[in-house]
Design a protein around this motif. Sequence first.
Motif, PDB file in Angstrom:
ATOM      1  N   GLY A  31     -54.344  -1.733  12.759  1.00  0.00           N
ATOM      2  CA  GLY A  31     -54.850  -0.666  12.049  1.00  0.00           C
ATOM      3  C   GLY A  31     -56.367  -0.361  12.636  1.00  0.00           C
ATOM      4  O   GLY A  31     -57.177  -1.154  13.156  1.00  0.00           O
ATOM      5  N   MET A  32     -56.691   0.991  12.503  1.00  0.00           N
ATOM      6  CA  MET A  32     -57.987   1.299  13.026  1.00  0.00           C
ATOM      7  C   MET A  32     -58.329   2.520  12.463  1.00  0.00           C
ATOM      8  O   MET A  32     -57.590   3.327  11.896  1.00  0.00           O
ATOM      9  CB  MET A  32     -57.898   1.558  14.633  1.00  0.00           C
ATOM     10  N   PRO A  33     -59.775   3.052  12.492  1.00  0.00           N
ATOM     11  CA  PRO A  33     -60.018   4.581  12.021  1.00  0.00           C
ATOM     12  C   PRO A  33     -59.023   5.459  12.581  1.00  0.00           C
ATOM     13  O   PRO A  33     -58.722   5.330  13.909  1.00  0.00           O
ATOM     14  CB  PRO A  33     -61.682   4.431  12.315  1.00  0.00           C
ATOM     15  N   ALA A  34     -58.840   6.526  12.122  1.00  0.00           N
ATOM     16  CA  ALA A  34     -58.369   7.710  12.832  1.00  0.00           C
ATOM     17  C   ALA A  34     -58.841   8.305  13.846  1.00  0.00           C
ATOM     18  O   ALA A  34     -58.148   8.970  14.663  1.00  0.00           O
ATOM     19  CB  ALA A  34     -57.870   8.728  11.586  1.00  0.00           C
ATOM     20  N   SER A  35     -60.411   8.230  13.634  1.00  0.00           N
ATOM     21  CA  SER A  35     -61.042   8.733  14.915  1.00  0.00           C
ATOM     22  C   SER A  35     -61.000   7.962  16.369  1.00  0.00           C
ATOM     23  O   SER A  35     -61.355   8.085  17.328  1.00  0.00           O
ATOM     24  CB  SER A  35     -62.352   8.852  14.602  1.00  0.00           C
ATOM     25  N   ALA A  36     -60.354   6.605  16.160  1.00  0.00           N
ATOM     26  CA  ALA A  36     -60.524   5.914  17.338  1.00  0.00           C
ATOM     27  C   ALA A  36     -59.400   6.321  18.467  1.00  0.00           C
ATOM     28  O   ALA A  36     -58.302   7.059  18.208  1.00  0.00           O
ATOM     29  CB  ALA A  36     -59.668   4.489  17.046  1.00  0.00           C
ATOM     30  N   ALA A  37     -59.943   6.434  19.691  1.00  0.00           N
ATOM     31  CA  ALA A  37     -59.316   6.992  20.890  1.00  0.00           C
ATOM     32  C   ALA A  37     -58.321   5.957  21.416  1.00  0.00           C
ATOM     33  O   ALA A  37     -57.410   6.399  21.923  1.00  0.00           O
ATOM     34  CB  ALA A  37     -60.125   7.517  21.837  1.00  0.00           C
ATOM     35  N   PHE A  38     -58.789   4.716  21.277  1.00  0.00           N
ATOM     36  CA  PHE A  38     -57.905   3.829  21.950  1.00  0.00           C
ATOM     37  C   PHE A  38     -57.706   2.732  20.831  1.00  0.00           C
ATOM     38  O   PHE A  38     -58.542   2.437  19.932  1.00  0.00           O
ATOM     39  CB  PHE A  38     -58.646   3.437  23.059  1.00  0.00           C
ATOM     40  N   CYS A  39     -56.765   2.083  20.915  1.00  0.00           N
ATOM     41  CA  CYS A  39     -56.267   0.890  19.993  1.00  0.00           C
ATOM     42  C   CYS A  39     -57.155  -0.337  20.514  1.00  0.00           C
ATOM     43  O   CYS A  39     -57.321  -0.566  21.634  1.00  0.00           O
ATOM     44  CB  CYS A  39     -54.939   0.399  20.164  1.00  0.00           C
ATOM     45  N   PRO A  40     -57.994  -0.721  19.652  1.00  0.00           N
ATOM     46  CA  PRO A  40     -58.838  -2.052  19.963  1.00  0.00           C
ATOM     47  C   PRO A  40     -58.335  -3.145  20.242  1.00  0.00           C
ATOM     48  O   PRO A  40     -58.876  -4.074  21.101  1.00  0.00           O
ATOM     49  CB  PRO A  40     -59.821  -2.334  18.761  1.00  0.00           C
ATOM     50  N   ALA A  41     -56.771  -3.318  19.953  1.00  0.00           N
ATOM     51  CA  ALA A  41     -56.313  -4.510  20.322  1.00  0.00           C
ATOM     52  C   ALA A  41     -55.480  -4.364  21.698  1.00  0.00           C
ATOM     53  O   ALA A  41     -55.462  -5.381  22.534  1.00  0.00           O
ATOM     54  CB  ALA A  41     -55.286  -4.897  19.198  1.00  0.00           C
ATOM     55  N   CYS A  42     -54.770  -3.438  21.914  1.00  0.00           N
ATOM     56  CA  CYS A  42     -54.050  -3.355  22.999  1.00  0.00           C
ATOM     57  C   CYS A  42     -54.337  -2.192  24.131  1.00  0.00           C
ATOM     58  O   CYS A  42     -53.856  -2.107  25.030  1.00  0.00           O
ATOM     59  CB  CYS A  42     -52.583  -3.203  22.842  1.00  0.00           C
ATOM     60  N   GLY A  43     -55.230  -1.222  23.586  1.00  0.00           N
ATOM     61  CA  GLY A  43     -55.791  -0.216  24.488  1.00  0.00           C
ATOM     62  C   GLY A  43     -54.724   0.879  24.672  1.00  0.00           C
ATOM     63  O   GLY A  43     -54.994   1.877  25.294  1.00  0.00           O
ATOM     64  N   TRP A  44     -53.902   1.108  23.728  1.00  0.00           N
ATOM     65  CA  TRP A  44     -52.705   2.236  23.509  1.00  0.00           C
ATOM     66  C   TRP A  44     -53.742   3.396  23.498  1.00  0.00           C
ATOM     67  O   TRP A  44     -54.562   3.181  22.373  1.00  0.00           O
ATOM     68  CB  TRP A  44     -51.968   1.881  22.791  1.00  0.00           C
ATOM     69  N   SER A  45     -53.331   4.445  23.981  1.00  0.00           N
ATOM     70  CA  SER A  45     -54.311   5.960  23.751  1.00  0.00           C
ATOM     71  C   SER A  45     -53.637   6.310  22.496  1.00  0.00           C
ATOM     72  O   SER A  45     -52.429   6.585  22.284  1.00  0.00           O
ATOM     73  CB  SER A  45     -53.944   6.643  24.985  1.00  0.00           C
ATOM     74  N   MET A  46     -54.531   6.604  21.401  1.00  0.00           N
ATOM     75  CA  MET A  46     -54.168   7.090  20.241  1.00  0.00           C
ATOM     76  C   MET A  46     -54.235   8.945  20.276  1.00  0.00           C
ATOM     77  O   MET A  46     -53.818   9.108  19.367  1.00  0.00           O
ATOM     78  CB  MET A  46     -55.308   6.683  19.034  1.00  0.00           C
ATOM     79  N   ARG A  47     -54.628   9.312  21.388  1.00  0.00           N
ATOM     80  CA  ARG A  47     -54.628  10.535  21.289  1.00  0.00           C
ATOM     81  C   ARG A  47     -53.720  11.027  22.563  1.00  0.00           C
ATOM     82  O   ARG A  47     -53.519  10.123  23.687  1.00  0.00           O
ATOM     83  CB  ARG A  47     -55.813  11.203  21.954  1.00  0.00           C
ATOM     84  N   PRO A  48     -52.781  12.086  22.512  1.00  0.00           N
ATOM     85  CA  PRO A  48     -51.989  12.508  23.471  1.00  0.00           C
ATOM     86  C   PRO A  48     -52.571  12.626  24.910  1.00  0.00           C
ATOM     87  O   PRO A  48     -53.884  13.242  24.840  1.00  0.00           O
ATOM     88  CB  PRO A  48     -50.962  13.517  23.057  1.00  0.00           C
ATOM     89  N   ILE A  49     -52.522  11.923  25.860  1.00  0.00           N
ATOM     90  CA  ILE A  49     -52.994  12.408  27.078  1.00  0.00           C
ATOM     91  C   ILE A  49     -52.398  13.342  27.868  1.00  0.00           C
ATOM     92  O   ILE A  49     -50.809  13.495  28.260  1.00  0.00           O
ATOM     93  CB  ILE A  49     -52.728  10.848  27.956  1.00  0.00           C
ATOM     94  N   ALA A  50     -52.878  14.373  28.509  1.00  0.00           N
ATOM     95  CA  ALA A  50     -52.386  15.451  29.209  1.00  0.00           C
ATOM     96  C   ALA A  50     -51.546  14.929  30.386  1.00  0.00           C
ATOM     97  O   ALA A  50     -51.667  13.808  31.000  1.00  0.00           O
ATOM     98  CB  ALA A  50     -53.348  16.313  29.835  1.00  0.00           C
ATOM     99  N   ALA A  51     -50.351  15.721  30.578  1.00  0.00           N
ATOM    100  CA  ALA A  51     -49.318  15.155  31.837  1.00  0.00           C
ATOM    101  C   ALA A  51     -50.251  15.216  32.991  1.00  0.00           C
ATOM    102  O   ALA A  51     -50.019  14.313  33.965  1.00  0.00           O
ATOM    103  CB  ALA A  51     -48.266  16.197  31.982  1.00  0.00           C
ATOM    104  N   SER A  52     -51.218  16.078  33.521  1.00  0.00           N
ATOM    105  CA  SER A  52     -51.684  16.051  34.487  1.00  0.00           C
ATOM    106  C   SER A  52     -52.582  14.726  34.668  1.00  0.00           C
ATOM    107  O   SER A  52     -52.559  14.330  35.796  1.00  0.00           O
ATOM    108  CB  SER A  52     -52.728  17.247  34.746  1.00  0.00           C
TER     109      SER A  52
END
Length: 156
Positions: A31-52
């Motif tokens: 769990g993390m704040p909704a504003s987090a850009a990355f998961c603090p545990a595994c580094g998963w990007s919580m925002r969609p990353i552009a295809a480019s």
Amino acid sequence: MAGELSNSQDPAAGGGNPAEAKVACPHCGTGMPASAAFCPACGWSMRPIAASDRALAALAYFSFVPAAVLLLLPGFREHRFLRFHAWQSVLIWGVFFVLTVAALFLSNVAAAMAFLLFGILASLAMLFLWIVLSIKAWQGERFELPLFGALAGRLR
Ligand SMILES: [Zn+2]
């Protein structure tokens, strides 16, 4: 422990205070704040990353040349996802390069046979790493290798 802690997301729920909203990582469930850009545990990007960006991150593993170019271009200074993969690529290729040069310097007849074998294995390992890391980057995942990933995460 409780079913309500499962990471099903309900966009209708939650009030007008996004700072206190909690989200769960779709990758590891942390769990993390909704504003987090990355998961603090595994580094998963919580925002969609552009295809480019994902394509460029995958390209960064092609060798340290595109990775170094991406790190030097001022336009990508704020792209943490991209810079992480570029740094990881530079570190891996750097070690591979140093080992190759060391093998050339140390060559004598006995060592040459050992390093030939080592070179083939190292090249196969690099090929495998390159494919895996490129795919992970393309999928938008901040995939950290042991040692290299931790170091790349600290570099900006
Ligand atoms: Zn996670």
